[in-house]
Scaffold this motif. Structure first.
Motif, PDB file in Angstrom:
ATOM      1  N   THR A 133       0.733  -1.327   0.009  1.00  0.00           N
ATOM      2  CA  THR A 133       0.057  -0.021  -0.176  1.00  0.00           C
ATOM      3  C   THR A 133       0.847   1.205  -0.099  1.00  0.00           C
ATOM      4  OG1 THR A 133       0.007  -0.316   2.309  1.00  0.00           O
ATOM      5  CG2 THR A 133      -2.018  -1.145   1.333  1.00  0.00           C
ATOM      6  N   VAL A 134       2.080   1.332   0.804  1.00  0.00           N
ATOM      7  CA  VAL A 134       2.991   2.372   0.791  1.00  0.00           C
ATOM      8  C   VAL A 134       3.473   2.515  -0.607  1.00  0.00           C
ATOM      9  CG1 VAL A 134       5.126   3.120   1.339  1.00  0.00           C
ATOM     10  CG2 VAL A 134       3.465   2.523   3.146  1.00  0.00           C
ATOM     11  N   ARG A 135       3.991   1.449  -1.452  1.00  0.00           N
ATOM     12  CA  ARG A 135       4.669   1.765  -2.566  1.00  0.00           C
ATOM     13  C   ARG A 135       3.547   2.405  -3.673  1.00  0.00           C
ATOM     14  NH1 ARG A 135       9.604  -0.633  -3.102  1.00  0.00           N
ATOM     15  NH2 ARG A 135       9.566   0.108  -5.253  1.00  0.00           N
ATOM     16  N   LYS A 136       2.092   1.849  -3.639  1.00  0.00           N
ATOM     17  CA  LYS A 136       1.127   2.220  -4.439  1.00  0.00           C
ATOM     18  C   LYS A 136       0.768   3.553  -4.184  1.00  0.00           C
ATOM     19  CE  LYS A 136      -0.506  -1.995  -6.262  1.00  0.00           C
ATOM     20  NZ  LYS A 136      -0.193  -1.920  -7.564  1.00  0.00           N
ATOM     21  N   GLN A 162      -7.583   3.151   4.459  1.00  0.00           N
ATOM     22  CA  GLN A 162      -7.636   2.548   5.733  1.00  0.00           C
ATOM     23  C   GLN A 162      -6.155   3.138   6.460  1.00  0.00           C
ATOM     24  OE1 GLN A 162     -10.255   1.734   7.138  1.00  0.00           O
ATOM     25  NE2 GLN A 162     -11.465   1.074   5.273  1.00  0.00           N
ATOM     26  N   GLN A 163      -6.113   4.341   6.522  1.00  0.00           N
ATOM     27  CA  GLN A 163      -4.662   4.801   6.911  1.00  0.00           C
ATOM     28  C   GLN A 163      -4.600   4.607   8.695  1.00  0.00           C
ATOM     29  OE1 GLN A 163      -5.245   8.557   4.961  1.00  0.00           O
ATOM     30  NE2 GLN A 163      -2.901   8.366   4.261  1.00  0.00           N
ATOM     31  N   HIS A 164      -5.728   4.871   9.211  1.00  0.00           N
ATOM     32  CA  HIS A 164      -5.511   4.646  10.532  1.00  0.00           C
ATOM     33  C   HIS A 164      -5.475   3.329  10.920  1.00  0.00           C
ATOM     34  CE1 HIS A 164      -7.398   8.754  10.529  1.00  0.00           C
ATOM     35  NE2 HIS A 164      -6.924   8.942  11.815  1.00  0.00           N
ATOM     36  N   SER A 171      12.547  -6.307  10.051  1.00  0.00           N
ATOM     37  CA  SER A 171      11.607  -6.024   8.849  1.00  0.00           C
ATOM     38  C   SER A 171      10.645  -4.986   9.588  1.00  0.00           C
ATOM     39  CB  SER A 171      10.851  -7.120   8.341  1.00  0.00           C
ATOM     40  OG  SER A 171      10.029  -6.510   7.456  1.00  0.00           O
ATOM     41  N   ALA A 172      10.048  -5.322  10.671  1.00  0.00           N
ATOM     42  CA  ALA A 172       8.946  -4.356  11.255  1.00  0.00           C
ATOM     43  C   ALA A 172       9.581  -3.039  11.759  1.00  0.00           C
ATOM     44  CB  ALA A 172       8.410  -4.949  12.401  1.00  0.00           C
ATOM     45  N   LEU A 173      10.830  -2.971  12.183  1.00  0.00           N
ATOM     46  CA  LEU A 173      11.600  -1.846  12.675  1.00  0.00           C
ATOM     47  C   LEU A 173      12.193  -1.126  11.505  1.00  0.00           C
ATOM     48  CD1 LEU A 173      13.727  -3.556  15.708  1.00  0.00           C
ATOM     49  CD2 LEU A 173      11.703  -1.913  15.873  1.00  0.00           C
ATOM     50  N   SER A 174      12.433  -1.604  10.401  1.00  0.00           N
ATOM     51  CA  SER A 174      12.745  -1.027   9.373  1.00  0.00           C
ATOM     52  C   SER A 174      11.825  -0.155   8.527  1.00  0.00           C
ATOM     53  CB  SER A 174      13.461  -1.665   8.185  1.00  0.00           C
ATOM     54  OG  SER A 174      14.664  -2.635   8.834  1.00  0.00           O
ATOM     55  N   PHE A 175      10.483  -0.503   9.037  1.00  0.00           N
ATOM     56  CA  PHE A 175       9.457   0.185   8.059  1.00  0.00           C
ATOM     57  C   PHE A 175       9.140   1.401   8.877  1.00  0.00           C
ATOM     58  CE2 PHE A 175       5.088   1.145   7.478  1.00  0.00           C
ATOM     59  CZ  PHE A 175       4.695   0.932   6.019  1.00  0.00           C
ATOM     60  N   ASP A 176       9.077   2.862   8.050  1.00  0.00           N
ATOM     61  CA  ASP A 176       8.795   3.834   8.683  1.00  0.00           C
ATOM     62  C   ASP A 176       7.231   4.028   8.531  1.00  0.00           C
ATOM     63  OD1 ASP A 176       8.526   6.488   9.311  1.00  0.00           O
ATOM     64  OD2 ASP A 176      10.343   7.081   8.492  1.00  0.00           O
ATOM     65  N   PRO A 177       6.575   4.001   9.837  1.00  0.00           N
ATOM     66  CA  PRO A 177       4.879   4.074   9.638  1.00  0.00           C
ATOM     67  C   PRO A 177       4.564   5.422   9.159  1.00  0.00           C
ATOM     68  CG  PRO A 177       5.765   3.960  12.081  1.00  0.00           C
ATOM     69  CD  PRO A 177       6.670   3.865  11.148  1.00  0.00           C
ATOM     70  N   ILE A 237       2.926   5.906   5.571  1.00  0.00           N
ATOM     71  CA  ILE A 237       1.422   5.701   5.638  1.00  0.00           C
ATOM     72  C   ILE A 237       0.775   6.841   5.209  1.00  0.00           C
ATOM     73  CG2 ILE A 237      -0.519   4.620   6.330  1.00  0.00           C
ATOM     74  CD1 ILE A 237       1.162   2.778   8.074  1.00  0.00           C
ATOM     75  N   TRP A 238       1.101   7.981   5.936  1.00  0.00           N
ATOM     76  CA  TRP A 238       0.380   9.239   6.008  1.00  0.00           C
ATOM     77  C   TRP A 238       1.219  10.361   4.901  1.00  0.00           C
ATOM     78  CZ3 TRP A 238      -3.935   9.398   8.541  1.00  0.00           C
ATOM     79  CH2 TRP A 238      -4.345   8.281   9.515  1.00  0.00           C
TER      80      TRP A 238
END
Length: 205
Positions: free
Chosen positions: A124-127, A132-134, A191-197, A200-201
């Motif tokens: 979803t981030v790449r697209k 459903q951002q929240h 992987s989870a720690l590398s992702f910058d949430p 999403i916004w």
């Protein structure tokens, strides 16, 4: 509804380590957080690329983690190697369904959930999706939280080995599968720690 302003639009940057919001004009060229001295970045560099790399590594490690034995037992009834799924069935047949359920959740349900959730976040981030951002932000927090419980299967193997030898029922030794499972836990956490949430916004075209 007017769009929310980003911190960068207001001349602010937030430290991901301690959460301090700092005015950009007050920073030097090095851009270090004045409170914890962490490097300040508007977004984590190569966040999606690193997340994807760790995710692929986790999926690759997960295959031998399930195919290879995680424990070798030796007792009065002989010797046997147990895989993760084999151990779950053995506990279930012996009446220890609660332990079997815990191992199934920690060893099967949790890794699969993390693979799917992180993959969904990346897609979803790449697209540049605003879908459903929240809910996606909440999903990331859940993935980050459950990562700390993923070592439960390793703990069960250690406790089983100690219990068998303490009661003189035989011996139990870890096998290669448990090492691969530890690797799965570590790389999925990375992987989870590398992702910058914050991605999403982002308002991107």
């Amino acid at each position: 509804m007017m769009p929310f302003k980003q911190a960068l639009d207001c001349g602010l940057i937030r430290c991901r380590t301690c959460g301090l919001a700092v005015f950009l004009v007050s920073l030097d060229v090095d851009r270090r957080c004045p409170r914890c001295q962490s490097r300040l970045e508007h977004r984590t560099p190569l966040s999606t690329e690193m997340t994807l790399a760790w995710l692929i590594a986790g999926i690759v490690f997960y295959i031998p983690a399930n195919l290879l034995p995680v424990m070798h037992t030796r007792g009065l009834l002989g010797e046997a190697d147990s895989t993760i799924l084999g151990g779950i069935f053995e506990f279930w047949r012996s009446g220890d369904w609660d332990i079997a359920l815990l191992i199934f959740i920690a060893s099967v349900a949790v890794p699969f959930t993390k693979f799917i959730a992180i993959g969904l976040l990346l897609l979803t981030v790449r697209k540049n999706s605003r879908w459903q951002q929240h809910q996606r932000t909440a999903l990331y927090r859940i993935v980050e939280f459950i990562g700390y419980w993923s070592m439960l299967d390793v703990i069960v193997v250690a406790l089983t080995s100690a219990l068998m030898q303490f009661q003189m029922l035989g011996t139990a030794e870890p096998r290669a599968g448990i090492a691969f499972f530890c690797a799965v836990v570590i790389v999925t956490m990375m992987s989870a720690l590398s992702f910058d949430p914050r991605l999403i916004w982002d308002r991107r075209t």
